[in-house]
Design an enzyme around this catalytic site. Sequence first.
Site, mmCIF file in Angstrom:
data_model
loop_
_atom_site.group_PDB
_atom_site.id
_atom_site.type_symbol
_atom_site.label_atom_id
_atom_site.label_comp_id
_atom_site.label_asym_id
_atom_site.label_seq_id
_atom_site.Cartn_x
_atom_site.Cartn_y
_atom_site.Cartn_z
ATOM 1 N N GLU A 50 54.429 69.468 61.329
ATOM 2 C CA GLU A 50 54.582 68.044 61.660
ATOM 3 C C GLU A 50 53.251 67.439 62.115
ATOM 4 O O GLU A 50 52.850 66.365 61.653
ATOM 5 C CB GLU A 50 55.631 67.864 62.773
ATOM 6 C CG GLU A 50 57.055 68.265 62.420
ATOM 7 C CD GLU A 50 57.674 67.416 61.318
ATOM 8 O OE1 GLU A 50 57.090 66.387 60.928
ATOM 9 O OE2 GLU A 50 58.754 67.801 60.834
ATOM 10 N N ASN A 54 50.974 64.777 60.010
ATOM 11 C CA ASN A 54 50.645 63.466 60.582
ATOM 12 C C ASN A 54 49.143 63.178 60.505
ATOM 13 O O ASN A 54 48.739 62.055 60.182
ATOM 14 C CB ASN A 54 51.108 63.382 62.038
ATOM 15 C CG ASN A 54 52.588 63.064 62.158
ATOM 16 O OD1 ASN A 54 53.248 62.762 61.172
ATOM 17 N ND2 ASN A 54 53.104 63.133 63.373
ATOM 18 N N ARG A 109 58.788 58.372 54.915
ATOM 19 C CA ARG A 109 58.652 59.034 56.211
ATOM 20 C C ARG A 109 59.737 58.431 57.095
ATOM 21 O O ARG A 109 60.088 57.263 56.949
ATOM 22 C CB ARG A 109 57.262 58.789 56.801
ATOM 23 C CG ARG A 109 56.139 59.098 55.812
ATOM 24 C CD ARG A 109 55.195 60.155 56.308
ATOM 25 N NE ARG A 109 55.853 61.402 56.602
ATOM 26 C CZ ARG A 109 55.847 62.476 55.773
ATOM 27 N NH1 ARG A 109 55.249 62.440 54.625
ATOM 28 N NH2 ARG A 109 56.453 63.572 56.136
#
Lengths: 147, 103
Positions: A50, A54, A109
């Site tokens: 994650e 990002n 997203r």
Amino acid sequence: MKKEILNEARIQFPSCSANESFARAAAAAFAAQADPTVQEISEIKTAVSEAVTNAIVHGYRDRMGTVELHLRRYADNTIYIAVKDKGSGIENIEQAMTPLFTTAADEERSGLGFSVMESFMDKLRVKSAAGKGTTVTMEKKLNRREK
Amino acid sequence: MVKLYNDGKRITAALSGDIDHHTARLMRAELDDVISHSHPEMLIIDLENVGFMDSSGIGLILGRLKAMRENGGDIIIKNARPNIAAVIRISGLSNLIAEGVRT
Ligand SMILES: Nc1ncnc2c1ncn2[C@@H]1O[C@H](COP(=O)(O)OP(=O)(O)OP(=O)(O)O)[C@@H](O)[C@H]1O
Ligand SMILES: [Mg+2]
């Protein structure tokens, strides 16, 4: 009190999406020294994925840049993970960390990355400055299995 | 990778490998292709051979769910491993997880 560091690694890689799997595999291999359970390993892999994703999709939105993965294993069997980019930064960190908040809905997203990091790790801290970049720091205490 | 089993109204998409931002793009293209060409009533996403999935997989499932529901269809997720089921739970999509659905 400062925690004793048993092992430490820093890995830098360019922000291409193929490195998402590399980064989580590297973190898993590092954490394996602390004898984690299968569940703990997969939680660490997911949280790293994650944070690194990002950095790649938000931090370096329109360009390539360097992502740094910093790993530490403390004597109290805690794994420390920092993911750092020198990309766009986050204007409003509190808003960014709100579940379902996303600035990239058109790219499918869904604003769940920080929620996943929060629920899989024990500590999550986000440091960011607009235009300068973002550092996400996480810690997870591994519960030693009975041998 | 996406393997498709089509019996007309129900299509099973057996995904394999890791689902992340890097791999989701290709899977998305293949799933959208079958949705728009075959118009299934039910898309069954079989995760038996998926060892890893992060929030990019949630985006992938949510996007397809939207497309399916716009045409009166729906999605079922089956065989999600515990670590993946946990991510699905965080996203609030656990109601899509089917127990023991046979296809
Ligand atoms: N490294 C980063 N640099 C710049 N912005 C970031 C960074 N990390 C997160 N953000 C911002 O925080 C928001 C929320 O992040 P989060 O991971 O929770 O959701 P998402 O990435 O948008 O969606 P998902 O992770 O579910 O695919 C992002 O939409 C983005 O605006
Ligand atoms: Mg994210």
